[in-house]
Structures are given as structure tokens and as C-alpha cells.
Design an enzyme around this catalytic site. Structure first.
Site, PDB file in Angstrom:
ATOM      1  N   ALA A  63       0.862  -1.186   0.000  1.00 43.62           N
ATOM      2  CA  ALA A  63       0.000   0.000   0.000  1.00 43.62           C
ATOM      3  C   ALA A  63       0.894   1.230   0.000  1.00 43.62           C
ATOM      4  O   ALA A  63       2.067   1.151   0.368  1.00 43.62           O
ATOM      5  CB  ALA A  63      -0.875  -0.018   1.249  1.00 43.62           C
ATOM      6  N   GLY A 107       0.486  -5.171   0.716  1.00 45.76           N
ATOM      7  CA  GLY A 107      -0.594  -5.179  -0.271  1.00 45.76           C
ATOM      8  C   GLY A 107      -0.153  -5.749  -1.613  1.00 45.76           C
ATOM      9  O   GLY A 107      -0.987  -6.217  -2.390  1.00 45.76           O
ATOM     10  N   GLU A 110      -0.528  -9.383  -1.139  1.00 44.04           N
ATOM     11  CA  GLU A 110      -1.981  -9.628  -1.067  1.00 44.04           C
ATOM     12  C   GLU A 110      -2.596  -9.602  -2.464  1.00 44.04           C
ATOM     13  O   GLU A 110      -3.469 -10.409  -2.788  1.00 44.04           O
ATOM     14  CB  GLU A 110      -2.638  -8.582  -0.154  1.00 44.04           C
ATOM     15  CG  GLU A 110      -2.283  -8.816   1.317  1.00 44.04           C
ATOM     16  CD  GLU A 110      -2.716  -7.693   2.238  1.00 44.04           C
ATOM     17  OE1 GLU A 110      -2.386  -6.526   1.930  1.00 44.04           O
ATOM     18  OE2 GLU A 110      -3.368  -7.971   3.252  1.00 44.04           O
ATOM     19  N   GLU A 130       3.842  -5.662   7.350  1.00 43.91           N
ATOM     20  CA  GLU A 130       3.016  -4.621   7.978  1.00 43.91           C
ATOM     21  C   GLU A 130       3.329  -4.401   9.448  1.00 43.91           C
ATOM     22  O   GLU A 130       3.283  -3.275   9.941  1.00 43.91           O
ATOM     23  CB  GLU A 130       1.525  -4.960   7.817  1.00 43.91           C
ATOM     24  CG  GLU A 130       0.978  -4.753   6.402  1.00 43.91           C
ATOM     25  CD  GLU A 130       1.144  -5.962   5.497  1.00 43.91           C
ATOM     26  OE1 GLU A 130       1.959  -6.857   5.828  1.00 43.91           O
ATOM     27  OE2 GLU A 130       0.465  -6.016   4.454  1.00 43.91           O
TER      28      GLU A 130
HETATM   29  C1  3H9 Z   1       0.473  -2.480   3.312  1.00 41.43           C
HETATM   30  O1  3H9 Z   1       0.732  -2.869   2.221  1.00 41.43           O
HETATM   31  C2  3H9 Z   1      -0.850  -2.687   3.969  1.00 41.43           C
HETATM   32  C3  3H9 Z   1      -1.649  -3.682   3.204  1.00 41.43           C
HETATM   33  O2  3H9 Z   1      -1.968  -4.774   4.010  1.00 41.43           O
HETATM   34  C4  3H9 Z   1      -2.839  -3.089   2.505  1.00 41.43           C
HETATM   35  C5  3H9 Z   1      -3.892  -2.472   3.346  1.00 41.43           C
HETATM   36  C6  3H9 Z   1      -5.078  -1.923   2.565  1.00 41.43           C
HETATM   37  N1  3H9 Z   1       4.564   3.536   0.190  1.00 41.43           N
HETATM   38  O3  3H9 Z   1      13.230   2.123   0.864  1.00 41.43           O
HETATM   39  P1  3H9 Z   1      13.660   2.843  -0.345  1.00 41.43           P
HETATM   40  C7  3H9 Z   1       9.310   5.122  -0.884  1.00 41.43           C
HETATM   41  S1  3H9 Z   1       1.588  -1.610   4.237  1.00 41.43           S
HETATM   42  C8  3H9 Z   1       5.015   4.774  -0.053  1.00 41.43           C
HETATM   43  O4  3H9 Z   1      14.678   3.915  -0.206  1.00 41.43           O
HETATM   44  P2  3H9 Z   1      14.831   0.444  -1.420  1.00 41.43           P
HETATM   45  C9  3H9 Z   1      10.352   5.475   0.157  1.00 41.43           C
HETATM   46  O5  3H9 Z   1       9.805   6.320   1.141  1.00 41.43           O
HETATM   47  C10 3H9 Z   1       3.001  -1.504   3.190  1.00 41.43           C
HETATM   48  N2  3H9 Z   1       6.314   5.045  -0.304  1.00 41.43           N
HETATM   49  O6  3H9 Z   1      14.101   1.857  -1.530  1.00 41.43           O
HETATM   50  C11 3H9 Z   1      11.405   6.133  -0.684  1.00 41.43           C
HETATM   51  O7  3H9 Z   1      10.980   7.476  -0.943  1.00 41.43           O
HETATM   52  P3  3H9 Z   1      12.049   8.661  -1.028  1.00 41.43           P
HETATM   53  C12 3H9 Z   1       3.754  -2.782   3.116  1.00 41.43           C
HETATM   54  C13 3H9 Z   1       7.162   4.016  -0.300  1.00 41.43           C
HETATM   55  O8  3H9 Z   1      15.088   0.018  -2.808  1.00 41.43           O
HETATM   56  C14 3H9 Z   1      11.329   5.374  -2.013  1.00 41.43           C
HETATM   57  O9  3H9 Z   1      10.051   4.759  -2.023  1.00 41.43           O
HETATM   58  N3  3H9 Z   1       4.966  -2.589   2.378  1.00 41.43           N
HETATM   59  C15 3H9 Z   1       6.748   2.715  -0.042  1.00 41.43           C
HETATM   60  O10 3H9 Z   1      15.961   0.512  -0.460  1.00 41.43           O
HETATM   61  C16 3H9 Z   1      12.391   4.292  -2.143  1.00 41.43           C
HETATM   62  O11 3H9 Z   1      12.337   3.464  -0.991  1.00 41.43           O
HETATM   63  C17 3H9 Z   1       6.104  -2.215   2.991  1.00 41.43           C
HETATM   64  O12 3H9 Z   1       6.161  -2.055   4.186  1.00 41.43           O
HETATM   65  C18 3H9 Z   1       5.383   2.482   0.202  1.00 41.43           C
HETATM   66  N4  3H9 Z   1       4.900   1.253   0.417  1.00 41.43           N
HETATM   67  O13 3H9 Z   1      13.774  -0.538  -0.764  1.00 41.43           O
HETATM   68  C19 3H9 Z   1       7.298  -2.015   2.092  1.00 41.43           C
HETATM   69  N5  3H9 Z   1       7.828   1.892  -0.087  1.00 41.43           N
HETATM   70  O14 3H9 Z   1      12.966   8.282  -2.146  1.00 41.43           O
HETATM   71  C20 3H9 Z   1       8.013  -0.745   2.447  1.00 41.43           C
HETATM   72  C21 3H9 Z   1       8.872   2.680  -0.374  1.00 41.43           C
HETATM   73  O15 3H9 Z   1      11.225   9.871  -1.256  1.00 41.43           O
HETATM   74  N6  3H9 Z   1       9.105  -0.473   1.560  1.00 41.43           N
HETATM   75  N7  3H9 Z   1       8.482   3.961  -0.504  1.00 41.43           N
HETATM   76  O16 3H9 Z   1      12.741   8.671   0.307  1.00 41.43           O
HETATM   77  C22 3H9 Z   1      10.304  -1.115   1.660  1.00 41.43           C
HETATM   78  O17 3H9 Z   1      10.491  -1.991   2.459  1.00 41.43           O
HETATM   79  C23 3H9 Z   1      11.393  -0.673   0.737  1.00 41.43           C
HETATM   80  O18 3H9 Z   1      11.078   0.628   0.293  1.00 41.43           O
HETATM   81  C24 3H9 Z   1      11.611  -1.580  -0.487  1.00 41.43           C
HETATM   82  C25 3H9 Z   1      12.619  -0.877  -1.466  1.00 41.43           C
HETATM   83  C26 3H9 Z   1      12.191  -2.911  -0.026  1.00 41.43           C
HETATM   84  C27 3H9 Z   1      10.330  -1.794  -1.240  1.00 41.43           C
END
Ligand code: 3H9
Length: 708
Positions: A63, A107, A110, A130
Site C-alpha cells: 500500500a 498489499g 496480497e 506490515e
Molecule cells: C500495506 O501494504 C498494507 C496492506 O496490508 C494493505 C492495506 C489496505 N509507500 O526504501 P527505499 C518510498 S503496508 C510509499 O529507499 P529500497 C520510500 O519512502 C506496506 N512510499 O528503496 C522512498 O521514498 P524517497 C507494506 C514508499 O530500494 C522510495 O520509495 N509494504 C513505499 O531501499 C524508495 O524506498 C512495505 O512495508 C510504500 N509502500 O527498498 C514495504 N515503499 O525516495 C516498504 C517505499 O522519497 N518499503 N516507498 O525517500 C520497503 O520496504 C522498501 O522501500 C523496499 C525498497 C524494499 C520496497
């Protein structure tokens, strides 16, 4: 479809490509795009099966986390939207295959599980992270995952939040095929093989849901582990409850239960704090005035001077990141000791299954021990990690200035000394910077990057991105005594001692802070780090001491008794051979004695006062640091405390916590402390100003971002 989701065709296969860089989050527009694409292909008789794939570097990473804050603040209403999109996919008449590369998280997974099949490249990862944001899966992840992967795996993934690799996902049944070579081509072949077969709906699977007898011990063990490993956190327990619902309720009711638990978590202070930490860890990398276009120095080879605890740990950090490193000592015995410790640490990791013997050998192979500066001329960066003494550090920097090539970075691991003075021993202060690692350096995530007055933008930019490569969270701090973390730690530990002198027991102080969520109480932390360190510094700076303000007494006296903490078997506590702390009546006697000498009558002190005094001492000092410009933003301080000092992420860091309590309330409490305890509690002007104008530290940060 829309610009976030594109459609294309390859023969009988319709392809939906999500294009929402950088991580294809499910931002507004993406679900609508998927629905529109499905509608288009449903009406197209030439399309017999569908592929859902991510454009760019990843499948859907979850998400859009930015949306959660808008939902809880009421700025956006959360529609039933996404669950029904997934239901639409699952009940779609033509087979849908998710083609996964990069990460399918939250998500994203999911969404993939609502498809009828999943294929992935070998490097892909899937997970339900999450809980790391203080929430649980909210789009039926806790209901579909156990149906695919079994109850034990689903509980583990949803309650701990760690992703798994494609091979394991295949083994447990989340992924149906691993694709070698081109993902899209492999997915097309797979989808083609499913044409004409009835779509397999995850919700209809039940053979992996187990029965009460097999599941009860799984849930009990998971709850035990969550209470221990994720102390005080609500999300892991809620995630376990939700998976349990999958095993006890029909699918639709299970989804409803998940929704209730998801919303409870989403609206909690814990999740707001953890989302603040998620974005904070990324925000700290952004330095006003140093853009992405700032040139960086490639660091392909490094050197460390000093093979003691810190130097050895730092060498491991580089070796772990694949960077060869020279490790220098002055005599063979010290070098041998340093290497033996490194080997022991690595062997422990192998024993615990963190990596293989082969990987240990590779890491060790990257560390080259040496007694000379030979080879230093070829490295890109050196880190000095010798004993904390200015004269010695200046001598070493003078030597480094001679042996290092022009264009190499000269860093010091000092935790207290003035980086400008160290830099003055060289003819190139713009190449000098502080890199304050925390002990044990190979474990602790925090890296304070200390900016000297001459440190160049290129050197700072290099360190900020290098820290990520080294698996650290780098935070840029200014050059003041103790920098940010240790400067705040002074008042924090001082108040803990004062509370004991005023009447609280040692155990009560530590327990109140432990219950608040700190990894350890402040007095036990002193015993672990060694009480003699501060004692020696205080003796050295005795002349600089401000005699008009109250000074804590107990620790100096404990040290005079030879009680340095765990390493001498006694400090605030006494320790058995397994380093288990025990109450020590000797310490009670000493405290009584000091109370008599200082004319203090002990009083009852409640847990709330203990927590307020100790935590607000951090907040007040943090506010001073902010207004003096030694930290860029309040969130930088939060990230430092969470990653370097055992501060609980679910409280968001000391500055976020103060915002949560309300700065007016915090300010008033600090004024009370000032009345009762004097000048040490003078409120920081910035705190007063924010409190009086009804603002938060978060507003201060917004202003920094706006002027950057
Ligand atoms: C969820 O899904 C709930 C569900 O059950 C549905 C409910 C309805 N959203 O980390 P990075 C941004 S909860 C918005 O440096 P990497 C991040 O802020 C979600 N923004 O890259 C950054 O922005 P900036 C479950 C996001 O390659 C840029 O993207 N998912 C999101 O080192 C690059 O990120 C997670 O918890 C997001 N979801 O790592 C995954 N994700 O450049 C969370 C990233 O402006 N994300 N951004 O600072 C991660 O773990 C890592 O970002 C990922 C990439 C491994 C994907």
C-alpha cells in the site's frame, strides 16, 4: 486503465503493467487502473489469460504508506475499495498470473495472492511486513496466506514481518513456478498453459488450514515469541489473532475480523510512530544543500586504524558489505587479539545460522591485517578507531595525511573529540569527517556522521550513501561535545542517578524505563557500558565542571570502590558468572550515605515521575541541539535514539513522543522540574517557543523541508 497501469497484449495473453515508480505502491489510481484493465480484457474474446506484472525495479511493494496518515487524520476517507478490487480479481473468469520480481510486500503480496497463480524470478522476495509499521495485513493477507503457505508459515510471516526469498516461497506454496531467464516470457508460457482451466481461487483452498489440535501449539508459541521479541507491541499479537481467525471462521468472516484488527492497529499511536520511523529513516538521508547530483567518491577499498573492539567491528562492517579492508595495529599481539575476536564473532554467527562457513571465510578473506601503512595509498577511505585521546588522534591523522592518496576520505570514529581539531593535523580538512559507530559496530545500525566545519559536500554525500551500503542508518550531526546521541545521553543518565539519590530504588528506575519500552534501564546500561568511562572523563574535565549546578554522586563513588559495572562483576547491581544482575545491599548503603552527606531525605517517587524526568531530559537537550543546528531535524534525533540507544520504535523517538504528549504539557512539566531542581532544567528556548505557539517538533521539521 490509466497512466499508472498499462495494458498490452501478447497473443492470447493480456498484460497489466503497474508503473508507479519507485516501488509501484498501490497509490490512488493504481487499483482503479487494475480494475479498468481487467474490464477491458474481460470484454476482449481474444484474451484468454492475464498477467499482472510490475514495471521498473519491482512488483508492487505494498500500500502507499503516505496514505495511512491521511486516513487517520481524516484528510482522506478509506473506502472499502481495495478488498473489493482483490475479490474482483479472484472471481475473474480468466486465469490471472502474478509475475513477481523485486519485492511483493504487504498489499503487493496480497494482490499476488488474489491472482490465481504466481510465478517469480529467483531473486524476488515476498512478505507481509506490515507489523514493522505497527499494523497488520489489511487486504486479506492473513486469510489467504495460510491457505497457500500453511498456518505456521503464515503466522511467522505476518507476526515477524520478515520477507522470504522466491525459493522458499515456492517450497511453501506461495509461488507456483520459479522463472529462469526473462520473467515476462516465462510468465506468458505459464499463463498459456493455464488457458481453458478453471481459475484456482485462493479463498477456496482449505487443505493447509490444519485443525484445532495442530494449530493450538503454533499460535501459543507465536504469542510467546511475540511477547518476548516484540515487547509491548500490539500488531504482532493482532496479526496472530487474524491468522487464527482464518483457521476458525469462514473466509468472509475471517476477512471482517482482519479488518477490525487492522483498523485498531492503524489508528493506534504505535502505528503512527512506526510510520514516522519508516519515513524518518529515509528522510535523514536528505541533506539540505547536498542534492542527488553531488559527486560521490567510490569506496571500493578501505582501511581501519586500530584493531580494538571498535576497529575490529568496523572492519567487519566493511567486509560484510563486500569491501576489502586493511586493518592496522601497532604490535602483533594486539593485532592477533583483534583478529581472534573477529573470528569468534563470525563463528558465532555461523553457529546461529546467520550465514554459512563459506560466507564467513569470504568475509574474513576481505580483512587484511597489517602492522604498517603499506597499501594505505591505494584505499579510498580510512577510518581511525584508536583510543580516545586528542594527541594520539592528531598524530595518526598527521601520518595518514602523508600516506593516503589525494581524493581519499579520512574519517575518525571519535565519540567525543572535536573533529575540527583532529582535521587540523592534516593539510586537507575538507576530506576529514567523523564516523561515529556504536558498539558493537557490526551489530548496531546507527552511524553518526559528524560534519566538520571544512568537510566537503562530496565527502558528506559519499558517507550518506555509503552508510546504506554498509547496512547502517547514517545521520548527519554537527560537531559539538558528545555530538547528538551522547550529548543527550548525559542528562538522561544524570536524571536516573538523581532519582536514586532522591529516593527511588535502582530497580524502580530501571524497571520504569524498561516498561516504558527502552531496551534496558539507564542504570543497567551504565553497568553494561562500563561506569569507569564517564568517571575518567569527569576526572579529566574536573576543572571545566560547573560547580554551581548539582552533580550526580553515586557513579563516581561506585568507581572509587572498583565497581565499574558488568566487567568487574559489580556496579549498580552485582552480577553472577552469567552476568545476571542482582540487588546489592552494599549499593543501598552507599546511596544512604550519599543522601546523608547531601542532606537529602528520601521520598516516594512514582513511575510516571521517573519516566517524565528521564525522557523529558532527552527532549529538552534535543530541543537545544536542534536550535543550535547540531541536528538537522527532530526526526534525525528520533532515528539516532531508536537505532543507537534502544529507544522503542513504537514511541517514535523522544521528539515524536513529546509531540504525542503535547509540547505544552511537556513544557509545563519541565517548568515544574526547573522549580524543584534548578537551572539544569531551564526549558530550551525552542521548546518554549513551539509550546507557546501550539506547534510541534514536526512543524519545525516541515519548515526545514520547506526551506531546503
Ligand atoms: C500495506 O501494504 C498494507 C496492506 O496490508 C494493505 C492495506 C489496505 N509507500 O526504501 P527505499 C518510498 S503496508 C510509499 O529507499 P529500497 C520510500 O519512502 C506496506 N512510499 O528503496 C522512498 O521514498 P524517497 C507494506 C514508499 O530500494 C522510495 O520509495 N509494504 C513505499 O531501499 C524508495 O524506498 C512495505 O512495508 C510504500 N509502500 O527498498 C514495504 N515503499 O525516495 C516498504 C517505499 O522519497 N518499503 N516507498 O525517500 C520497503 O520496504 C522498501 O522501500 C523496499 C525498497 C524494499 C520496497
Amino acid at each position: 486503465m490509466n497512466e499508472l497501469v498499462q495494458t498490452s497484449k501478447n497473443g492470447e495473453i493480456g498484460i497489466l503493467t503497474v508503473n508507479n515508480p519507485p516501488v509501484n505502491a498501490l497509490s490512488p489510481g493504481v487499483p482503479d487502473g487494475i480494475v479498468a484493465g481487467l474490464a477491458q480484457f474481460e470484454n476482449d474474446p481474444t484474451v484468454k489469460a492475464i498477467i499482472l506484472i510490475g514495471g521498473g525495479r519491482t512488483f508492487i511493494a505494498g500500500a502507499d504508506i503516505k496514505e495511512f496518515g491521511k486516513i487517520t487524520s481524516g484528510e482522506n476517507r478509506r473506502g472499502p475499495g481495495f478488498l473489493s478490487v482483490l475479490d474482483r480479481m479472484e472471481s475473474y473468469p480468466k486465469p490471472i498470473v502474478a509475475a513477481i520480481h523485486g519485492t511483493a510486500l504487504g498489499g503487493g503480496l496480497e494482490t499476488a495472492m488474489a491472482c490465481h497463480y504466481r510465478v517469480a524470478v529467483a531473486s524476488a522476495q515476498v512478505g507481509q511486513p506490515e507489523v514493522k509499521l505497527g499494523i497488520i495485513p489489511g487486504a486479506a493477507g492473513t486469510q489467504r496466506l495460510p491457505r497457500l503457505a500453511g498456518v505456521a508459515k503464515a503466522v511467522e510471516m505476518c507476526a515477524a514481518g520478515d520477507p522470504i526469498g522466491a525459493a522458499e516461497a515456492f517450497k511453501v506454496g506461495i509461488v507456483d513456478q520459479i522463472i529462469e531467464g526473462d520473467l515476462l516470457q516465462g510468465a506468458i508460457a505459464f499463463a498459456t498453459s493455464k488457458i481453458g482451466t478453471p481459475p484456482r481461487r485462493t479463498r477456496d483452498l482449505s487443505n493447509k488450514l490444519g485443525n484445532e489440535q495442530s494449530n493450538t501449539p503454533i499460535f501459543a508459541a507465536a504469542r510467546d515469541a511475540a511477547r518476548k521479541k516484540a515487547r509491548n507491541l500490539m500488531a504482532p499479537l493482532a496479526a496472530i489473532d487474524a491468522v487464527e481467525a482464518a483457521t476458525k471462521l469462514p473466509y468472509d468472516e475471517g476477512v471482517k475480523r482482519e479488518q477490525e484488527l487492522f483498523l485498531e492497529c492503524l489508528y493506534s499511536d504505535q502505528s503512527k510512530a512506526m510510520i514516522h520511523v519508516f519515513f524518518g529513516e529515509r528522510e535523514v538521508a536528505k541533506i539540505p544543500g547536498i542534492g542527488k547530483d553531488t559527486q560521490q567518491i567510490p569506496v571500493n577499498k578501505a582501511a581501519v586504524v586500530g584493531a580494538g573492539t571498535m576497529g575490529g567491528g568496523i572492519a567487519m562492517v566493511f567486509a560484510n558489505a563486500g569491501i576489502p579492508v586493511l586493518l592496522k595495529e601497532t604490535d602483533q599481539a594486539a593485532l592477533d587479539r583483534g583478529l581472534a575476536t573477529i573470528k569468534k564473532n563470525y563463528a558465532n554467527s555461523v553457529k546461529k545460522g546467520r550465514f554459512t562457513q563459506e560466507s564467513m571465510d569470504q568475509r574474513l578473506g576481505r580483512i587484511t591485517p597489517t602492522l604498517t601503512y603499506d597499501g594505505f595509498g591505494e584505499v579510498d577511505m580510512v577510518i581511525e578507531a584508536v583510543f580516545e585521546g586528542m594527541a594520539l588522534k592528531k598524530q595518526i591523522f598527521g601520518e595518514l595525511d602523508k600516506v593516503m592518496r589525494q581524493g581519499a576520505i579520512l574519517a575518525s570514529n571519535t565519540s567525543t573529540l572535536n573533529i575540527d581539531e583532529i582535521a587540523s593535523a592534516t593539510k586537507r580538512p575538507e576530506w576529514v569527517i567523523g564516523t561515529h559507530f556504536f558498539s558493537p559496530a557490526n551489530v548496531m545500525r546507527l552511524l553518526e556522521i559528524v560534519r566538520g566545519k571544512a568537510s566537503s559536500k562530496e565527502v558528506i554525500a559519499t558517507l550518506m550513501s555509503l552508510s546504506k551500503k554498509l547496512a547502517k542508518v547514517g545521520v548527519l550531526v554537527g560537531n559539538c561535545r558528545g555530538f547528538v546521541g551522547n550529548r543527550m545521553f548525559g542528562p538522561y543518565r544524570r536524571e536516573a542517578q538523581f532519582l536514586v539519590e532522591e529516593g527511588a530504588t535502582v530497580e524502580a528506575v530501571d524497571k520504569a524505563l524498561y516498561d516504558y519500552g527502552m531496551a534496558m534501564g539507564p542504570l543497567a546500561t551504565g553497568d553494561l557500558a562500563g561506569l569507569d568511562v564517564g568517571w575518567r572523563i569527569r576526572k579529566e574535565f574536573k576543572d571545566a565542571e560547573n560547580t554551581s549546578v548539582r552533580q550526580p554522586k553515586v557513579e563516581d563513588r561506585l568507581c572509587e570502590m572498583g565497581r565499574y559495572g558488568q566487567k568487574t562483576g559489580a556496579g549498580w547491581y552485582k552480577y553472577d558468572e552469567n552476568r545476571r544482575p542482582m540487588h546489592d545491599p552494599e549499593v543501598d548503603k552507599l546511596i544512604d550515605q550519599i543522601r546523608k552527606e547531601t542532606g537529602r531525605t528520601p521520598r516516594e517517587i512514582g513511575d510516571q515521575e521517573i519516566v517524565d524526568r528521564i525522557i523529558y531530559s532527552l527532549v529538552n537537550e534535543g530541543a537545544r541541539i536542534l536550535e543550535e543546528g547540531f541536528a538537522l531535524r527532530a526526526v534525525d534525533i528520533d532515528i539516532i535514539y531508536i537505532n543507537g540507544y534502544g529507544y522503542p520504535a513504537y514511541r517514535g523517538g523522544p521528539m515524536w513522543y513529546a509531540d504525542t504528549v503535547g509540547l505544552k504539557k511537556v513544557y509545563e512539566r519541565i517548568q515544574e522540574f526547573e522549580k524543584a531542581h534548578g537551572a539544569l532544567w531551564t526549558p530550551a528556548p525552542l521548546l518554549r517557543q513551539l509550546a507557546e505557539s501550539g506547534k510541534k517538533f514536526a512543524d519545525f521539521d516541515k519548515q526545514v523541508a520547506a526551506t531546503a
